[in-house]
Scaffold this motif. Structure first.
Motif, PDB file in Angstrom:
ATOM      1  N   UNK A   1       0.949  -1.057  -0.121  1.00  0.00           N
ATOM      2  CA  UNK A   1      -0.051  -0.018   0.006  1.00  0.00           C
ATOM      3  C   UNK A   1       0.564   1.149  -0.102  1.00  0.00           C
ATOM      4  N   UNK A   2       2.026   1.180   0.861  1.00  0.00           N
ATOM      5  CA  UNK A   2       2.830   2.307   0.871  1.00  0.00           C
ATOM      6  C   UNK A   2       3.610   2.381  -0.589  1.00  0.00           C
ATOM      7  N   UNK A   3       3.984   1.307  -1.064  1.00  0.00           N
ATOM      8  CA  UNK A   3       4.591   1.482  -2.415  1.00  0.00           C
ATOM      9  C   UNK A   3       3.626   2.014  -3.464  1.00  0.00           C
ATOM     10  N   UNK A   4       2.573   1.700  -3.545  1.00  0.00           N
ATOM     11  CA  UNK A   4       1.481   2.194  -4.553  1.00  0.00           C
ATOM     12  C   UNK A   4       1.394   3.739  -4.371  1.00  0.00           C
ATOM     13  N   UNK A   5       1.051   4.228  -2.902  1.00  0.00           N
ATOM     14  CA  UNK A   5       1.053   5.510  -2.752  1.00  0.00           C
ATOM     15  C   UNK A   5       2.162   6.458  -3.126  1.00  0.00           C
ATOM     16  N   UNK A   6       3.511   5.984  -2.867  1.00  0.00           N
ATOM     17  CA  UNK A   6       4.732   6.795  -3.170  1.00  0.00           C
ATOM     18  C   UNK A   6       4.944   6.803  -4.506  1.00  0.00           C
ATOM     19  N   UNK A   7       4.769   5.763  -5.347  1.00  0.00           N
ATOM     20  CA  UNK A   7       5.039   5.444  -6.854  1.00  0.00           C
ATOM     21  C   UNK A   7       3.977   6.283  -7.580  1.00  0.00           C
ATOM     22  N   UNK A   8       2.778   6.662  -7.321  1.00  0.00           N
ATOM     23  CA  UNK A   8       2.089   7.518  -7.952  1.00  0.00           C
ATOM     24  C   UNK A   8       1.721   7.075  -9.483  1.00  0.00           C
ATOM     25  N   UNK A   9       1.806   7.857 -10.662  1.00  0.00           N
ATOM     26  CA  UNK A   9       1.513   7.434 -11.858  1.00  0.00           C
ATOM     27  C   UNK A   9       2.314   6.619 -12.502  1.00  0.00           C
ATOM     28  N   UNK A  10       3.550   6.631 -11.890  1.00  0.00           N
ATOM     29  CA  UNK A  10       4.785   5.768 -12.515  1.00  0.00           C
ATOM     30  C   UNK A  10       4.903   4.726 -12.258  1.00  0.00           C
ATOM     31  N   UNK A  11       3.906   3.816 -11.524  1.00  0.00           N
ATOM     32  CA  UNK A  11       4.065   2.680 -10.699  1.00  0.00           C
ATOM     33  C   UNK A  11       2.661   1.935 -10.747  1.00  0.00           C
ATOM     34  N   UNK A  12       2.601   0.591 -10.947  1.00  0.00           N
ATOM     35  CA  UNK A  12       1.490  -0.136 -11.152  1.00  0.00           C
ATOM     36  C   UNK A  12       1.564  -1.242 -10.418  1.00  0.00           C
ATOM     37  N   UNK A  13       0.876  -1.532  -9.072  1.00  0.00           N
ATOM     38  CA  UNK A  13       0.842  -2.553  -8.326  1.00  0.00           C
ATOM     39  C   UNK A  13      -0.452  -3.286  -8.452  1.00  0.00           C
ATOM     40  N   UNK A  14      -0.131  -4.576  -8.784  1.00  0.00           N
ATOM     41  CA  UNK A  14      -1.644  -5.374  -9.006  1.00  0.00           C
ATOM     42  C   UNK A  14      -1.370  -6.737  -8.634  1.00  0.00           C
ATOM     43  N   UNK A  15      -2.431  -7.541  -8.482  1.00  0.00           N
ATOM     44  CA  UNK A  15      -2.308  -8.886  -8.163  1.00  0.00           C
ATOM     45  C   UNK A  15      -2.795  -9.771  -9.340  1.00  0.00           C
ATOM     46  N   UNK A  16      -2.743 -11.008  -8.904  1.00  0.00           N
ATOM     47  CA  UNK A  16      -3.016 -12.092  -9.974  1.00  0.00           C
ATOM     48  C   UNK A  16      -4.348 -12.391 -10.101  1.00  0.00           C
ATOM     49  N   UNK A  17      -5.455 -12.020  -9.527  1.00  0.00           N
ATOM     50  CA  UNK A  17      -6.510 -12.439  -9.698  1.00  0.00           C
ATOM     51  C   UNK A  17      -7.794 -11.528  -9.586  1.00  0.00           C
TER      52      UNK A  17
END
Length: 273
Positions: free
Chosen positions: A247-263
């Motif tokens: 959650x922290x990674x996604x918040x810090x990455x902004x539009x340059x980062x996509x954090x997603x799961x498999x399902x």
């Protein structure tokens, strides 16, 4: 590098409201098996996870087990990773590397379709799959490893990366593809980061099951899915810690980062569009 977002299984369990958060209790839900197919300049094609395999769909009860086939409502007409590779005009031999988040049957079932590929996996995960104990015997299927995969094991040593203690480069792969060991769902679970230049993709496998973990604007995870995540985790306390880190990674990455799961089908559709 060109990255294709593909689904290599479609599962339609009963209880849509408990799985997808909409519809009725007696409707079938929908869950994808989100994999990545990466075209690299020097390493050929790289798969991140494989979903279920060709032989699995021919004989799902025999290879995946009757309980898994019944509970998930696995669709036998769904495309496999091998189907996607061929539709894009490639040969199975062009897949030279597979990086698995973990070796659960719905993530590693396609390994036999690419018998000559190097399979990059955390050492603890390979040990769990080849010598399972307790509940692990239900999640790993020997038929997926009977072809003697070309294992490329790694440990959790590496350089820090965006707040993670360790990011591992993998032999034979470009440095833009990194493994991030993140046990909890399984003994040797890992996320896989792919730095494409414009955006960094972080495929989290089953480190979480619903987009609400990384997207505060999303609806809450349905209760059935949350209960399943807790039930199958080998260490749920670590799973919760992993949620916070991602959650922290996604918040810090902004539009340059996509954090997603498999399902999560919603995440897959957004990234594949």
């Amino acid at each position: 590098m060109k990255v294709h977002h593909i689904s290599c299984a479609t599962m339609c369990p009963l209880g849509r409201s408990w799985v997808n958060g909409d519809g009725g209790l007696f409707e079938r839900g929908e869950m994808c098996a989100h994999c990545l197919l990466i075209e690299t300049p020097a390493s050929g094609l790289v798969l991140v996870d494989t979903g279920v395999g060709t032989d699995d769909l021919r004989d799902p009860a025999g290879r995946l087990g009757g309980p898994f086939t019944f509970v998930t409502g696995l669709r036998r007409d769904a495309p496999t990773a091998l189907d996607h590779v061929r539709r894009l005009g490639f040969s199975p031999a062009d897949v030279r590397h597979v990086v698995v988040t973990h070796l659960d049957l719905d993530h590693a079932g396609g390994l036999p379709d690419f018998p000559h590929a190097a399979v990059h996996v955390h050492d603890d995960e390979r040990a769990a799959a080849l010598r399972p104990s307790g509940m692990e015997r239900e999640r790993y299927r020997r038929c997926h490893f009977a072809h003697a995969p070309q294992w490329q094991g790694y440990r959790a040593q590496g350089a820090p990366w965006r707040g993670f203690a360790c990011a591992r480069e993998l032999p034979g792969l470009p440095p833009e593809i990194l493994a991030l060991p993140l046990p909890g769902h399984t003994r040797g679970h890992a996320c896989v980061a792919v730095e494409t230049g414009a955006v960094t993709l972080v495929h989290c496998g089953d480190a979480f099951f619903h987009r609400s973990v990384v997207d505060p604007a999303a609806p809450l995870i349905p209760r059935g899915l949350a209960g399943f995540e807790r039930l199958v985790a080998v260490d749920y306390a670590k799973v919760r810690q992993n949620h916070a880190r991602l959650r922290a990674l996604a918040a810090e990455g902004g539009d340059s980062l996509r954090v997603f799961c498999a399902h999560d089908d919603v995440q897959l559709r957004a990234l594949a569009s």
